[in-house]
Design a protein around this motif. Structure first.
Motif, PDB file in Angstrom:
ATOM      1  N   LYS A 343       0.801  -1.360   0.153  1.00  0.00           N
ATOM      2  CA  LYS A 343      -0.063  -0.027  -0.119  1.00  0.00           C
ATOM      3  C   LYS A 343       0.730   1.174   0.112  1.00  0.00           C
ATOM      4  O   LYS A 343       0.425   2.255  -0.430  1.00  0.00           O
ATOM      5  CB  LYS A 343      -0.963  -0.281   1.131  1.00  0.00           C
ATOM      6  N   ILE A 344       2.050   1.068   0.444  1.00  0.00           N
ATOM      7  CA  ILE A 344       2.749   2.395   0.545  1.00  0.00           C
ATOM      8  C   ILE A 344       4.078   2.357  -0.261  1.00  0.00           C
ATOM      9  O   ILE A 344       4.945   3.361  -0.118  1.00  0.00           O
ATOM     10  CB  ILE A 344       3.333   2.437   2.138  1.00  0.00           C
ATOM     11  N   GLU A 346       5.819   0.556  -3.851  1.00  0.00           N
ATOM     12  CA  GLU A 346       5.645  -0.171  -5.265  1.00  0.00           C
ATOM     13  C   GLU A 346       6.363  -1.604  -5.056  1.00  0.00           C
ATOM     14  O   GLU A 346       7.324  -1.748  -4.140  1.00  0.00           O
ATOM     15  CB  GLU A 346       6.501   0.601  -6.317  1.00  0.00           C
ATOM     16  N   TYR A 418      10.123   9.889  -4.359  1.00  0.00           N
ATOM     17  CA  TYR A 418       9.166   9.671  -3.292  1.00  0.00           C
ATOM     18  C   TYR A 418       8.722  10.899  -2.307  1.00  0.00           C
ATOM     19  O   TYR A 418       7.734  11.001  -1.959  1.00  0.00           O
ATOM     20  CB  TYR A 418       9.542   8.348  -2.745  1.00  0.00           C
ATOM     21  N   ARG A 457       3.323   5.463  -7.928  1.00  0.00           N
ATOM     22  CA  ARG A 457       4.101   5.656  -6.860  1.00  0.00           C
ATOM     23  C   ARG A 457       3.480   6.858  -5.945  1.00  0.00           C
ATOM     24  O   ARG A 457       3.705   7.066  -4.659  1.00  0.00           O
ATOM     25  CB  ARG A 457       5.357   6.241  -7.531  1.00  0.00           C
ATOM     26  N   ARG A 460       1.028   5.343  -3.695  1.00  0.00           N
ATOM     27  CA  ARG A 460       1.749   4.826  -2.527  1.00  0.00           C
ATOM     28  C   ARG A 460       2.164   5.792  -1.545  1.00  0.00           C
ATOM     29  O   ARG A 460       2.159   5.672  -0.311  1.00  0.00           O
ATOM     30  CB  ARG A 460       2.937   4.025  -2.981  1.00  0.00           C
ATOM     31  N   GLU A 463      -0.732   7.186   0.318  1.00  0.00           N
ATOM     32  CA  GLU A 463      -1.157   6.283   1.411  1.00  0.00           C
ATOM     33  C   GLU A 463      -0.244   6.282   2.903  1.00  0.00           C
ATOM     34  O   GLU A 463      -0.664   6.196   3.795  1.00  0.00           O
ATOM     35  CB  GLU A 463      -1.166   4.949   0.887  1.00  0.00           C
ATOM     36  N   TRP A 464       1.014   6.412   2.283  1.00  0.00           N
ATOM     37  CA  TRP A 464       2.027   6.518   3.654  1.00  0.00           C
ATOM     38  C   TRP A 464       1.705   7.624   4.290  1.00  0.00           C
ATOM     39  O   TRP A 464       1.705   7.758   5.593  1.00  0.00           O
ATOM     40  CB  TRP A 464       3.569   6.646   2.938  1.00  0.00           C
TER      41      TRP A 464
END
Length: 582
Positions: A343-344, A346, A418, A457, A460, A463-464
């Motif tokens: 979820k956070i 790839e 990221y 990306r 993710r 979500e993080w």
């Protein structure tokens, strides 16, 4: 870049094991597919430590495939294991599940609200989906199906005929002394070893067989009365296969013909080597807790000969941790799973974490701020691969991460940093139009047209931010200028703000604003904005930190926040000018 279309034969650990596996397979089973194996017990959430049980043989199997060999990667779902205890922290599960302890995992109800028919299927489903996303190709084998359909019947009868031989092997590792014997130094009780192994690897904890007044038996029936394995074999006839057992749980007793009876299983230390022989397994790793004296892998290496097989090549793998967490255990609850990690991050990054470390090296998976550093490291490696400067071992790990022998995994078309994407997600709080606006201004010469260019990306990173960053660390841009702070600034501080504001128009891009915010303190000190750190006195760094902290306070009311260039782009020129008093 055609990395995965070729073998990645080099000096990394995967290639070395592939060499051994191919040689062993050609010697043991010439002309047949190479068989590697993993075992997973769906006794609860299958966590990131368990994933190493799958990724280690997967990576080896994939290298063997790249070399043109046929491979079967078996995952034995140990869903016929006993339900040992109620895991903590599982939604839809309460203390009433304790009544099922001792039954097969496939006979335990799934958590409330689940759409799956039983406990085992509920937890297998999440792992299966994660493995598909990770590009792991495997053949799943349900041990419930194998035992209850009679597939292992001949093996069970064979084990019962050779129970004396099995007992003699196991007895070498028992500490409980028989009359006239002393315990062997350094040995631990078999059941203690099994409990430790179960906690670490997800395997079921069992004793090493039924040892009542009738002698030792390597087989455990599930009770016909209560369905639990609280049984003891009290009689067995090798000629007729007539078996009698009693249940200590409900008092039920019955006599059956084992040649026709399918409601039971071999105990773990016999079951595992039986499967090695039955499936012709060439390679199967085991956790560090399976490799201690008297543990399953060591004992299995002797028992497998009874079934006419050989012990697989079996490297020991070390534990996988999570930043800020102790050793993972399915029974403790709250442990991150592969699905949680995906979820956070790839799939490529998660694969890389397992590929770049030898199995006996422990490592941690970051759910905290460390994930940003990991992504920076990953992107630097990708750049080295692209320009041809990556070292052979790093190149091999990268190739194993981005794809398999079948081809590349889907990837983000435009993999922006990221940490930048996380900052944008943090600041925009779900406003997609605002996110596109900010991201398109990062590089005006190549503006972003749509969020799809930075997906998955971006998703993710978002979500993080939403699930792993505490609320008090989230970025909230001021609604109004901090008049009190602005009014308290001295002339030097006001000059620094004017220099920044005067340069916004000409530097409105990620690189431009980076140059600007670092350059303002240099210019104020009489140096060129282009001066390198080697050309500057140490106090310039102090001045930069002071300047940055002032900007953060004026923009978000804190000492720190997202990288200032990204933050400025996110806030927008007009609002930046308002908040900075310009």
């Amino acid at each position: 870049m055609p990395i995965v279309a070729q073998s990645t034969e080099t000096t990394d650990w995967v290639s070395r094991f592939a060499d051994e596996v191919i040689e062993a397979s050609e010697r043991r089973a010439p002309g047949k597919p190479v068989v590697v194996a993993s075992g997973l017990s769906p006794s609860g959430p299958i966590h990131l430590g368990n994933l190493r049980e799958v990724m280690t043989p997967h990576l080896v199997a994939d290298e063997v495939r790249r070399r043109g060999h046929k491979v079967r990667h078996l995952i034995s779902w140990d869903d016929y294991d006993r339900y040992r205890k109620v895991p903590a922290g599982i939604d839809g599960v309460d203390e009433t599940w304790a009544e099922h302890i001792g039954r097969p995992l496939t006979s335990v109800p799934a958590p409330k609200g689940s759409s799956y028919p039983n406990w085992a299927e509920h937890f297998k489903a999440a792992m299966t989906a994660a493995l598909a996303e990770l590009g792991v190709e495997f053949d799943g084998i349900s041990q419930t199906a194998q035992y209850t359909s009679g597939v292992y019947r001949d093996q069970v009868l064979h084990a019962m005929r050779h129970r004396g031989d099995i007992d003699a092997i196991l007895d070498q590792y028992r500490t409980k002394a028989k009359p006239g014997q002393k315990p062997k130094q350094g040995q631990k009780p078999v059941d203690e070893a099994e409990l430790e192994a179960a906690e670490g690897s997800g395997a079921a904890a069992e004793d090493d067989g039924s040892a009542g007044s009738a002698g030792y038996f390597p087989y455990k029936p599930y009770c016909g009365g209560c369905g639990k394995d609280l049984t003891t074999v009290t009689a067995y006839d090798d000629d007729t296969t007539e078996l009698t057992y009693t249940c200590a749980g409900c008092g039920f007793s019955e006599t059956v013909l084992l040649s026709e009876f399918n409601r039971g299983k071999l105990v773990w230390k016999v079951d595992w080597p039986m499967r090695w022989a039955y499936e012709g397994v060439i390679f199967e790793p085991s956790g560090v807790d399976h490799s201690s004296p008297g543990s399953s892998f060591q004992v299995g290496g002797q028992i497998v000969g009874i079934f006419g097989g050989e012990q697989p090549i079996g490297p020991m793998y070390a534990f996988v941790g999570i930043s800020g967490m102790a050793k993972m255990s399915s029974s403790r609850g709250g442990v991150p799973t592969p699905a949680d990690a995906l979820k956070i991050m790839e799939p490529q990054l998660l694969r890389w974490l397992y590929a770049r470390r030898r199995p006996n090296q422990s490592f941690k998976i970051a759910f905290d701020q460390e994930i940003q550093r990991l992504y920076d490291e990953w992107d630097k490696l990708a750049a080295k691969v692209e320009d041809g400067s990556a070292l052979p071992g790093d190149l091999a790990a990268y190739a194993r991460a981005v794809g398999t022998a079948a081809g590349d995994l889907p990837r983000t078309p435009r993999p922006l940093p990221y940490r930048t994407l996380a900052s944008v997600a943090d600041i925009t709080a779900g406003d997609r139009a605002q996110a596109v606006r900010i991201l398109s201004e990062l590089d005006p010469a190549h503006p972003l047209a749509a969020l799809d260019e930075v997906r998955p990306r971006f998703d993710r990173a978002e979500e993080w931010i939403n699930t792993q960053v505490p609320a008090d660390q989230r970025t909230v841009v001021r609604a109004e200028p901090d008049a009190e702070l602005l009014g308290s600034l001295d002339e030097e501080a006001r000059t620094s703000l004017r220099l920044l504001l005067d340069g916004l128009d000409d530097h409105w891009s990620l690189d431009g604003l980076t140059h600007l915010v670092y350059g303002v303190p240099k210019v104020q000190a009489g140096f060129s904005a282009d001066a390198t750190p080697k050309e500057l006195p140490p106090e310039i760094k102090v001045a930069q930190r002071t300047f940055f902290a002032r900007l953060y306070h004026l923009l978000v009311g804190r000492d720190t926040g997202p990288r200032l260039p990204t933050l400025l782009l996110a806030v927008g020129q007009e609002r930046v000018r308002t908040l900075l008093g310009g």
